[in-house]
Design an enzyme around this catalytic site. Structure first.
Site, PDB file in Angstrom:
ATOM      1  N   GLN A  10       1.298  -1.374   0.332  1.00 26.99           N
ATOM      2  CA  GLN A  10       0.079  -0.062   0.532  1.00 26.99           C
ATOM      3  C   GLN A  10       0.425   1.181  -0.287  1.00 26.99           C
ATOM      4  OE1 GLN A  10      -3.479  -1.053   2.767  1.00 26.99           O
ATOM      5  NE2 GLN A  10      -4.109   1.285   2.405  1.00 26.99           N
ATOM      6  N   GLN A 245       0.070 -12.555   9.187  1.00 27.59           N
ATOM      7  CA  GLN A 245       1.003 -10.899   8.472  1.00 27.59           C
ATOM      8  C   GLN A 245       0.409  -9.922   9.388  1.00 27.59           C
ATOM      9  OE1 GLN A 245      -0.218  -9.406   5.713  1.00 27.59           O
ATOM     10  NE2 GLN A 245       1.895 -10.104   4.003  1.00 27.59           N
TER      11      GLN A 245
END
Length: 294
Positions: A10, A245
């Site tokens: 991102q 994660q």
């Protein structure tokens, strides 16, 4: 001599991204159109001609970067022969699809669920992230542990650049202490919440079911995963690491070091932007870096 393919996360998005890929061939156009159907909205319209504000929404950003990366890898055809792959945060999903471990449709659905789950977790509690520049990892870890509010190291990007993540109060307090300890800068990031921290636990629980249900095959090459920066090919291990994660740190510095130790001499970034190339160079100036081009 090995080529390592790396996939961005991102923040790499830009208006107009993927338009050249859409026009590249009937096959790439079909992948974008399939994505529009799976997502239930025309993400291509936002990618190609939306505003920066539209593109910054987590539910749009994450699938957009994923699509740019995996469709570019597919368009490279026989030119894409990875010997090792890794992705930064969201990029781990792109890497798994590109390496044949996840199908395109399953990967996109997981990314969309991940984005929505993270968005919801952000709304549960105001939280943020900050980039700490010019301090060693140990000092940052030590100071985060001393803050009573939630604040943890989230992204080990390169030596001297570590991103912390936590509650608004926790990050503010840690930034003050880190500057006092000699950090050159402590920059608050323009993000929706505390990614890769315990505050993403609700998103992790939501995504766990989806990851456990999906088919993950053995990739064509090892994938170095964020959670511990080690190489994996076993589907069960890959699934476990994907689940961990969301609340664990992205160990990018260690990932690059391990890939180089395992023979990587060049790093090719697949997707929008060139952030990862810069980070790789800060870990080791000797290796070659480039962007994947058609």
């Amino acid at each position: 001599m090995k080529q390592a393919y790396i996939f961005p996360g991102q923040g790499a998005q830009f208006v107009g991204m993927g338009q050249d890929l859409y026009q590249h061939s009937d096959a790439t156009k079909a992948m974008f159109e399939q994505a529009n159907e799976i997502l239930g909205f025309r993400i291509t319209d936002i990618m190609f001609s939306g505003t920066e504000e539209d593109l910054k929404q987590t539910r749009v950003t994450q699938p957009a970067i994923f699509l740019h990366s995996v469709i570019l890898a597919a368009a490279l055809g026989k030119g894409f022969r990875p010997q090792m792959v890794a992705g930064h945060s969201l990029g781990e999903f792109s890497a798994l699809v590109a390496a044949g471990s996840l199908s395109f449709a399953d990967g996109l659905q997981l990314v969309a669920k991940r984005a929505n789950a993270m968005q919801k977790a952000c709304e549960l509690q105001p939280s943020t992230m900050a980039a700490i520049l010019g301090l060693d990892d140990f000092t940052v870890e030590d100071i985060c542990q001393r803050v009573s509010d939630v604040v943890v190291p989230a992204n080990y990007n390169c030596p001297g650049q570590l991103v912390i993540s936590g509650t608004l109060e926790g990050v503010d307090r840690a930034c003050t202490l880190l500057l006092e300890a000699g950090a050159k800068r402590a920059l608050k990031l323009n993000v929706g919440g505390a990614f890769h921290s315990p505050l993403m636990e609700s998103a992790k629980i939501e995504l766990q079911e989806a990851i456990e249900a999906v088919v993950i095959k053995q990739p064509v090459c090892p994938i170095y995963q964020n959670i511990d920066a080690k190489a994996y090919t076993d589907p069960a291990h890959i699934k476990h690491n994907l689940i961990e994660q969301l609340t664990g740190a992205v160990r990018w510095t260690q990932t690059v070091i391990h890939m180089i130790e395992d023979g990587a001499t060049s790093f090719i970034e697949v997707g929008p932007g060139n952030v990862l190339q810069g980070l790789v160079k800060k870990v080791n100036r000797q290796v070659e870096t480039s962007a994947a081009v058609l």
